[in-house]
Design a protein around this motif. Structure first.
Motif, PDB file in Angstrom:
ATOM      1  N   ALA A  84       1.020  -1.721  -0.022  1.00 47.07           N
ATOM      2  CA  ALA A  84      -0.046  -0.068  -0.251  1.00 47.07           C
ATOM      3  C   ALA A  84       0.409   0.968   0.221  1.00 47.07           C
ATOM      4  CB  ALA A  84      -1.157  -0.210   1.730  1.00 47.07           C
ATOM      5  N   SER A  85       1.944   1.552   0.766  1.00 40.81           N
ATOM      6  CA  SER A  85       2.575   2.162   0.771  1.00 40.81           C
ATOM      7  C   SER A  85       3.693   3.032  -0.841  1.00 40.81           C
ATOM      8  CB  SER A  85       3.990   2.319   1.406  1.00 40.81           C
ATOM      9  OG  SER A  85       5.147   1.438   1.548  1.00 40.81           O
ATOM     10  N   VAL A  86       4.070   1.729  -1.648  1.00 43.17           N
ATOM     11  CA  VAL A  86       3.917   2.135  -2.668  1.00 43.17           C
ATOM     12  C   VAL A  86       3.373   2.290  -3.513  1.00 43.17           C
ATOM     13  CG1 VAL A  86       5.548   0.726  -4.547  1.00 43.17           C
ATOM     14  CG2 VAL A  86       5.991  -0.268  -2.397  1.00 43.17           C
ATOM     15  N   GLY A  87       1.616   2.045  -3.722  1.00 41.53           N
ATOM     16  CA  GLY A  87       1.169   2.787  -4.505  1.00 41.53           C
ATOM     17  C   GLY A  87       0.780   3.799  -4.044  1.00 41.53           C
ATOM     18  N   ALA A  88       0.774   3.981  -2.739  1.00 42.11           N
ATOM     19  CA  ALA A  88       0.483   5.701  -2.427  1.00 42.11           C
ATOM     20  C   ALA A  88       1.647   6.685  -2.601  1.00 42.11           C
ATOM     21  CB  ALA A  88      -0.293   5.723  -0.726  1.00 42.11           C
ATOM     22  N   ASP A  89       2.709   6.103  -3.446  1.00 41.35           N
ATOM     23  CA  ASP A  89       4.397   6.721  -3.142  1.00 41.35           C
ATOM     24  C   ASP A  89       4.335   7.078  -1.907  1.00 41.35           C
ATOM     25  OD1 ASP A  89       6.167   8.033  -4.683  1.00 41.35           O
ATOM     26  OD2 ASP A  89       5.458  10.076  -5.267  1.00 41.35           O
ATOM     27  N   CYS A  90       4.355   7.112  -0.585  1.00 39.73           N
ATOM     28  CA  CYS A  90       4.446   7.396   0.585  1.00 39.73           C
ATOM     29  C   CYS A  90       5.863   6.363   1.361  1.00 39.73           C
ATOM     30  CB  CYS A  90       3.576   6.998   1.480  1.00 39.73           C
ATOM     31  SG  CYS A  90       3.359   7.364   2.873  1.00 39.73           S
ATOM     32  N   ASP A  91       6.686   7.189   2.091  1.00 40.00           N
ATOM     33  CA  ASP A  91       8.176   6.194   2.689  1.00 40.00           C
ATOM     34  C   ASP A  91       6.903   4.725   3.581  1.00 40.00           C
ATOM     35  OD1 ASP A  91      10.976   5.767   3.310  1.00 40.00           O
ATOM     36  OD2 ASP A  91       9.990   6.582   5.095  1.00 40.00           O
ATOM     37  N   HIS A  92       7.665   4.177   3.165  1.00 43.71           N
ATOM     38  CA  HIS A  92       7.275   2.464   3.760  1.00 43.71           C
ATOM     39  C   HIS A  92       7.613   2.235   5.378  1.00 43.71           C
ATOM     40  CE1 HIS A  92       6.513  -1.386   3.860  1.00 43.71           C
ATOM     41  NE2 HIS A  92       7.267  -1.572   4.904  1.00 43.71           N
ATOM     42  N   LEU A  93       8.115   2.843   6.334  1.00 43.34           N
ATOM     43  CA  LEU A  93       8.526   3.404   7.204  1.00 43.34           C
ATOM     44  C   LEU A  93       7.759   4.053   7.909  1.00 43.34           C
ATOM     45  CD1 LEU A  93      12.661   3.070   7.885  1.00 43.34           C
ATOM     46  CD2 LEU A  93      10.795   0.981   8.360  1.00 43.34           C
ATOM     47  N   SER A  94       7.358   5.370   7.114  1.00 44.93           N
ATOM     48  CA  SER A  94       6.003   6.326   7.937  1.00 44.93           C
ATOM     49  C   SER A  94       4.841   5.693   7.198  1.00 44.93           C
ATOM     50  CB  SER A  94       6.239   7.208   6.845  1.00 44.93           C
ATOM     51  OG  SER A  94       7.121   8.133   6.380  1.00 44.93           O
ATOM     52  N   HIS A  95       4.675   4.850   6.825  1.00 44.41           N
ATOM     53  CA  HIS A  95       3.011   3.941   6.873  1.00 44.41           C
ATOM     54  C   HIS A  95       3.259   3.096   7.261  1.00 44.41           C
ATOM     55  CE1 HIS A  95       0.119   1.808   4.526  1.00 44.41           C
ATOM     56  NE2 HIS A  95       0.540   0.686   4.457  1.00 44.41           N
ATOM     57  N   VAL A  96       4.050   1.772   7.795  1.00 44.88           N
ATOM     58  CA  VAL A  96       3.918   1.293   8.760  1.00 44.88           C
ATOM     59  C   VAL A  96       4.025   1.794  10.412  1.00 44.88           C
ATOM     60  CG1 VAL A  96       5.667  -0.034   9.896  1.00 44.88           C
ATOM     61  CG2 VAL A  96       5.849  -0.241   7.495  1.00 44.88           C
ATOM     62  N   TRP A  97       4.940   3.443  10.908  1.00 43.29           N
ATOM     63  CA  TRP A  97       4.154   4.405  11.629  1.00 43.29           C
ATOM     64  C   TRP A  97       3.176   4.391  11.850  1.00 43.29           C
ATOM     65  CZ3 TRP A  97       6.796   3.944  16.034  1.00 43.29           C
ATOM     66  CH2 TRP A  97       6.733   5.145  16.835  1.00 43.29           C
ATOM     67  N   THR A  98       2.160   4.224  10.828  1.00 39.75           N
ATOM     68  CA  THR A  98       1.005   5.408  11.002  1.00 39.75           C
ATOM     69  C   THR A  98      -0.344   4.100  10.900  1.00 39.75           C
ATOM     70  OG1 THR A  98       0.518   5.165   8.938  1.00 39.75           O
ATOM     71  CG2 THR A  98       1.698   7.275   9.503  1.00 39.75           C
ATOM     72  N   GLN A  99       0.029   3.290  10.292  1.00 41.10           N
ATOM     73  CA  GLN A  99      -0.239   1.992  10.601  1.00 41.10           C
ATOM     74  C   GLN A  99       0.151   0.980  11.615  1.00 41.10           C
ATOM     75  OE1 GLN A  99      -2.948   1.930   8.987  1.00 41.10           O
ATOM     76  NE2 GLN A  99      -2.485   3.580   7.732  1.00 41.10           N
ATOM     77  N   ALA A 100       0.334   1.217  12.498  1.00 40.00           N
ATOM     78  CA  ALA A 100       0.183   0.292  13.764  1.00 40.00           C
ATOM     79  C   ALA A 100       0.103   0.688  14.708  1.00 40.00           C
ATOM     80  CB  ALA A 100       3.014   0.474  14.338  1.00 40.00           C
ATOM     81  N   ALA A 101      -0.942   1.349  14.759  1.00 42.41           N
ATOM     82  CA  ALA A 101      -1.886   1.752  16.219  1.00 42.41           C
ATOM     83  C   ALA A 101      -3.392   0.950  16.282  1.00 42.41           C
ATOM     84  CB  ALA A 101      -2.281   3.201  16.075  1.00 42.41           C
TER      85      ALA A 101
END
Length: 86
Positions: A1-18
């Motif tokens: 999902a982070s690649v498709g949204a052109d988002c940094d992968h670690l930022s995506h993981v951090w926001t989805q962890a909660a």
């Protein structure tokens, strides 16, 4: 999902962890209730509990659409009607 949204992968993981943590916690509670009560009613109760807890968490900690739109416009990725992107 982070690649498709052109988002940094670690930022995506951090926001989805909660969200993953909340879902995991509710699943653990449902597992314990299922072991204690051995009833099929545990599943609907767990689904309702997840909806209530996730809604409360989003209201308490979630961002508004305005914040998301402002961030997208800053990055030039706004897809809203009337966007200045060509």
């Amino acid at each position: 999902a982070s690649v498709g949204a052109d988002c940094d992968h670690l930022s995506h993981v951090w926001t989805q962890a909660a969200y993953a943590g909340i879902t995991g916690l509710v699943a653990l509670v449902a597992f314990l209730l299922g072991g204690l009560y051995e009833s099929y009613w545990v599943l609907p109760v767990a689904i309702v509990l997840l909806a209530i807890v996730m809604t409360a968490a989003l209201r308490a900690f979630g961002s508004t659409h305005d914040t998301i739109d402002a961030g997208a416009a800053t990055l030039g990725n706004s897809t809203r009607a009337g966007s200045n992107r060509t």
